[in-house]
Design an enzyme around this catalytic site. Sequence first.
Site, PDB file in Angstrom:
ATOM      1  N   ASP A  34       0.819  -1.213   0.000  1.00  0.00           N
ATOM      2  CA  ASP A  34       0.000   0.000   0.000  1.00  0.00           C
ATOM      3  C   ASP A  34       0.857   1.269   0.000  1.00  0.00           C
ATOM      4  O   ASP A  34       0.385   2.346   0.332  1.00  0.00           O
ATOM      5  CB  ASP A  34      -0.953  -0.006   1.199  1.00  0.00           C
ATOM      6  CG  ASP A  34      -0.205  -0.135   2.516  1.00  0.00           C
ATOM      7  OD1 ASP A  34       1.025  -0.376   2.475  1.00  0.00           O
ATOM      8  OD2 ASP A  34      -0.841   0.007   3.568  1.00  0.00           O
ATOM      9  N   HIS A 238      22.538   1.595 -19.874  1.00  0.00           N
ATOM     10  CA  HIS A 238      21.662   1.991 -18.772  1.00  0.00           C
ATOM     11  C   HIS A 238      22.011   1.240 -17.491  1.00  0.00           C
ATOM     12  O   HIS A 238      21.131   0.765 -16.767  1.00  0.00           O
ATOM     13  CB  HIS A 238      20.187   1.784 -19.155  1.00  0.00           C
ATOM     14  CG  HIS A 238      19.736   2.773 -20.186  1.00  0.00           C
ATOM     15  ND1 HIS A 238      18.605   2.612 -20.942  1.00  0.00           N
ATOM     16  CD2 HIS A 238      20.265   3.939 -20.589  1.00  0.00           C
ATOM     17  CE1 HIS A 238      18.467   3.639 -21.761  1.00  0.00           C
ATOM     18  NE2 HIS A 238      19.474   4.455 -21.570  1.00  0.00           N
ATOM     19  N   ASP A 255      26.401   9.430 -15.649  1.00  0.00           N
ATOM     20  CA  ASP A 255      25.305  10.039 -16.416  1.00  0.00           C
ATOM     21  C   ASP A 255      24.219  10.353 -15.392  1.00  0.00           C
ATOM     22  O   ASP A 255      23.509   9.437 -14.943  1.00  0.00           O
ATOM     23  CB  ASP A 255      24.823   9.060 -17.490  1.00  0.00           C
ATOM     24  CG  ASP A 255      23.751   9.658 -18.399  1.00  0.00           C
ATOM     25  OD1 ASP A 255      23.184  10.715 -18.049  1.00  0.00           O
ATOM     26  OD2 ASP A 255      23.475   9.044 -19.451  1.00  0.00           O
ATOM     27  N   ASP A 266      20.547  16.689 -18.029  1.00  0.00           N
ATOM     28  CA  ASP A 266      21.017  15.355 -18.420  1.00  0.00           C
ATOM     29  C   ASP A 266      22.490  15.487 -18.825  1.00  0.00           C
ATOM     30  O   ASP A 266      22.777  15.953 -19.923  1.00  0.00           O
ATOM     31  CB  ASP A 266      20.136  14.874 -19.598  1.00  0.00           C
ATOM     32  CG  ASP A 266      20.475  13.466 -20.060  1.00  0.00           C
ATOM     33  OD1 ASP A 266      21.341  12.822 -19.452  1.00  0.00           O
ATOM     34  OD2 ASP A 266      19.857  13.029 -21.059  1.00  0.00           O
ATOM     35  N   HIS A 345      23.972   4.249 -30.119  1.00  0.00           N
ATOM     36  CA  HIS A 345      22.812   5.106 -29.822  1.00  0.00           C
ATOM     37  C   HIS A 345      22.896   6.398 -30.613  1.00  0.00           C
ATOM     38  O   HIS A 345      23.882   6.665 -31.291  1.00  0.00           O
ATOM     39  CB  HIS A 345      22.692   5.366 -28.312  1.00  0.00           C
ATOM     40  CG  HIS A 345      23.882   6.037 -27.678  1.00  0.00           C
ATOM     41  ND1 HIS A 345      24.090   7.389 -27.751  1.00  0.00           N
ATOM     42  CD2 HIS A 345      24.923   5.533 -26.964  1.00  0.00           C
ATOM     43  CE1 HIS A 345      25.200   7.691 -27.084  1.00  0.00           C
ATOM     44  NE2 HIS A 345      25.732   6.586 -26.609  1.00  0.00           N
ATOM     45  N   HIS A 349      18.661  13.973 -28.089  1.00  0.00           N
ATOM     46  CA  HIS A 349      17.204  13.917 -27.912  1.00  0.00           C
ATOM     47  C   HIS A 349      16.780  15.273 -27.378  1.00  0.00           C
ATOM     48  O   HIS A 349      17.592  16.012 -26.808  1.00  0.00           O
ATOM     49  CB  HIS A 349      16.802  12.786 -26.951  1.00  0.00           C
ATOM     50  CG  HIS A 349      17.498  12.789 -25.617  1.00  0.00           C
ATOM     51  ND1 HIS A 349      17.106  13.604 -24.588  1.00  0.00           N
ATOM     52  CD2 HIS A 349      18.578  12.111 -25.154  1.00  0.00           C
ATOM     53  CE1 HIS A 349      17.897  13.401 -23.544  1.00  0.00           C
ATOM     54  NE2 HIS A 349      18.820  12.512 -23.860  1.00  0.00           N
ATOM     55  N   HIS A 356      13.607  12.557 -22.144  1.00  0.00           N
ATOM     56  CA  HIS A 356      13.530  12.364 -23.591  1.00  0.00           C
ATOM     57  C   HIS A 356      12.266  13.117 -23.993  1.00  0.00           C
ATOM     58  O   HIS A 356      11.174  12.565 -24.022  1.00  0.00           O
ATOM     59  CB  HIS A 356      13.448  10.886 -23.952  1.00  0.00           C
ATOM     60  CG  HIS A 356      14.712  10.149 -23.577  1.00  0.00           C
ATOM     61  ND1 HIS A 356      14.810   8.790 -23.539  1.00  0.00           N
ATOM     62  CD2 HIS A 356      15.940  10.606 -23.240  1.00  0.00           C
ATOM     63  CE1 HIS A 356      16.047   8.438 -23.184  1.00  0.00           C
ATOM     64  NE2 HIS A 356      16.739   9.532 -22.994  1.00  0.00           N
ATOM     65  N   GLU A 379      25.410  13.923 -27.066  1.00  0.00           N
ATOM     66  CA  GLU A 379      25.972  12.887 -26.210  1.00  0.00           C
ATOM     67  C   GLU A 379      26.609  11.716 -26.955  1.00  0.00           C
ATOM     68  O   GLU A 379      26.193  10.572 -26.814  1.00  0.00           O
ATOM     69  CB  GLU A 379      24.903  12.363 -25.252  1.00  0.00           C
ATOM     70  CG  GLU A 379      23.576  11.944 -25.897  1.00  0.00           C
ATOM     71  CD  GLU A 379      22.601  11.390 -24.861  1.00  0.00           C
ATOM     72  OE1 GLU A 379      22.972  10.462 -24.134  1.00  0.00           O
ATOM     73  OE2 GLU A 379      21.469  11.896 -24.784  1.00  0.00           O
ATOM     74  N   TYR A 383      32.011   2.670 -27.060  1.00  0.00           N
ATOM     75  CA  TYR A 383      31.904   1.568 -26.100  1.00  0.00           C
ATOM     76  C   TYR A 383      32.530   0.341 -26.737  1.00  0.00           C
ATOM     77  O   TYR A 383      32.005  -0.167 -27.745  1.00  0.00           O
ATOM     78  CB  TYR A 383      30.429   1.296 -25.759  1.00  0.00           C
ATOM     79  CG  TYR A 383      29.661   2.577 -25.465  1.00  0.00           C
ATOM     80  CD1 TYR A 383      29.600   3.091 -24.175  1.00  0.00           C
ATOM     81  CD2 TYR A 383      29.042   3.288 -26.501  1.00  0.00           C
ATOM     82  CE1 TYR A 383      28.924   4.281 -23.921  1.00  0.00           C
ATOM     83  CE2 TYR A 383      28.378   4.476 -26.256  1.00  0.00           C
ATOM     84  CZ  TYR A 383      28.316   4.968 -24.965  1.00  0.00           C
ATOM     85  OH  TYR A 383      27.653   6.145 -24.720  1.00  0.00           O
ATOM     86  N   ARG A 407      31.324   8.317 -22.630  1.00  0.00           N
ATOM     87  CA  ARG A 407      30.269   9.174 -23.196  1.00  0.00           C
ATOM     88  C   ARG A 407      30.461  10.568 -22.611  1.00  0.00           C
ATOM     89  O   ARG A 407      30.852  10.705 -21.441  1.00  0.00           O
ATOM     90  CB  ARG A 407      28.879   8.630 -22.869  1.00  0.00           C
ATOM     91  CG  ARG A 407      27.731   9.523 -23.352  1.00  0.00           C
ATOM     92  CD  ARG A 407      26.369   8.805 -23.382  1.00  0.00           C
ATOM     93  NE  ARG A 407      25.833   8.460 -22.079  1.00  0.00           N
ATOM     94  CZ  ARG A 407      25.845   7.241 -21.561  1.00  0.00           C
ATOM     95  NH1 ARG A 407      26.364   6.216 -22.225  1.00  0.00           N
ATOM     96  NH2 ARG A 407      25.334   7.002 -20.356  1.00  0.00           N
ATOM     97  N   GLU A 409      28.238  14.180 -22.442  1.00  0.00           N
ATOM     98  CA  GLU A 409      26.893  14.683 -22.767  1.00  0.00           C
ATOM     99  C   GLU A 409      26.664  16.068 -22.165  1.00  0.00           C
ATOM    100  O   GLU A 409      26.884  16.283 -20.974  1.00  0.00           O
ATOM    101  CB  GLU A 409      25.838  13.717 -22.205  1.00  0.00           C
ATOM    102  CG  GLU A 409      24.396  14.220 -22.335  1.00  0.00           C
ATOM    103  CD  GLU A 409      23.360  13.191 -21.917  1.00  0.00           C
ATOM    104  OE1 GLU A 409      23.672  12.342 -21.066  1.00  0.00           O
ATOM    105  OE2 GLU A 409      22.239  13.249 -22.456  1.00  0.00           O
TER     106      GLU A 409
HETATM  107  N1  GLY Z   1      20.383   9.619 -19.311  1.00  0.00           N
HETATM  108  C1  GLY Z   1      19.545   9.312 -20.372  1.00  0.00           C
HETATM  109  C2  GLY Z   1      20.084   9.797 -21.638  1.00  0.00           C
HETATM  110  O1  GLY Z   1      21.195  10.256 -21.695  1.00  0.00           O
HETATM  111  O2  GLY Z   1      19.420   9.800 -22.632  1.00  0.00           O
HETATM  112 MN    MN Z   2      20.595  12.081 -22.764  1.00  0.00          MN
HETATM  113 MN    MN Z   3      22.255  11.077 -20.067  1.00  0.00          MN
END
Ligand code: GLY
Ligand code: MN
Ligand code: MN
Length: 435
Positions: A34, A238, A255, A266, A345, A349, A356, A379, A383, A407, A409
């Site tokens: 609950d 992720h 990240d 982000d 990727h 975005h 996103h 970003e 890898y 990465r 970003e």
């Molecule tokens: N942290 C999610 C992205 O970079 O899209």
């Molecule tokens: Mn991102």
């Molecule tokens: Mn990110």
Amino acid sequence: MQTEYRQRREQLMAKIGSGTAIFRSAPTAVMHNDVEYVYRQDSDFFYLTGFNEAQAVAVLAPHHAEHRFILFVQPKDREKEVWSGYRCGIEAAKEIYGADEAYPIAELNEKLPQYLEKSDRIYYHLGRDRTFNDTILKHYQNLLRTYPKRGTGPIAIADTSTILHSQRLHKSKTELDLMRKAADIAVEAHNHAMQITAPGRYEYEIQAEIEHIFRLRGGMGPAYPSIVAAGKNACVLHYIENNCQMQENELLLIDAGCAYGYYNSDITRTFPVGGKFTAEQKALYEIVLESQKQAISEVKPGNAFNAPHNKAVRILTEGLVELGILKGEIDKLIEEEKYKPFYMHRTSHWLGLDVHDVGVYQHGENPQILQPGQVLTIEPGLYIVPDTKPAEDQPEIDPRWIGIGIRIEDDVLVTSDGNEVLTAGVPKEINDVER
Ligand code: GLY
Ligand code: MN
Ligand code: MN
């Protein structure tokens, strides 16, 4: 702020003409038994109303003689409020949130038809909430059945998303102020994380200190589950377990972004746990950094949304060829997407109320064109995922590269003459991230 919500509703109503738009608040979500997760309003609902309670419906009826903005909300209930918190109630829905009329949510079925029967279509996003979809479909069917009696009524259900989401794509000054704040807090958190990272510490310790700063500065918390990934964990895009001990020769990929006033940042940075890059880490990092900087310089009004991605892919591919990880002619490698095992990727975005964020990336054959007021991430990464099988015409991967994940970003605002990097306060040059 209420003035701005009203302006947003007016802007949308001008586009829906004699339609009626219906928005449903986000559902609550159970954590266990609950106990519920902290409530977070649906972004469309919040964008148009600023109202952050569950069990609510907002109606926009621009053609209605008296009520153009109607809220259905939970009525005040002293006993329930003692247990689960303040409710704004019917009166304040009008006084504070500017509804022309407000009703208890229990009266939705009784009151809604008056706002639909003179409209020519219902604007509603089918799909999120099945039970509520059924409610709307039932009203729609009833009105179709009784249409001959009136000669008016909705004859279609149209999705609101494309109209509303192209509106949400362009951030107002108020929105940008909140996004700057979300960015500033995350910048501070990343800088702190860089200072406290050391061999022997655990990924979760760094996560804890980052998220501590998010809340300490008045943020709602993380914009998404923070990724704190040392060594080969960075090759899982992720990775959120964040439970490993960090080693001297590893890189740490963080990240993490902050939610502030419903808007998000982000940011990703990658830096050496022990303070100095190995030769291999540095070689790959230089490529990602160069691709990221060149991609950012493609962010300007008039450029296609894909321009930064295309630039990043080119620099990354050239770099991989230089290091002998890929072999062949650059244009052909790009065309055949031979970079994809190492860069799987996209580069960007939209960013805003959703991490996103909403808004289209492509208009059929035509690209979305960047315009001032849009915010997007840049970003790129590389890898070298363990157990990657090279394509037939490509060389075996030298083991010295394997397990490195990088990465970088940033959050970038399109301005009238180029761009502004909202997250520029976190260092990324090699000299600045080495200690
Ligand atoms: N942290 C999610 C992205 O970079 O899209
Ligand atoms: Mn991102
Ligand atoms: Mn990110």
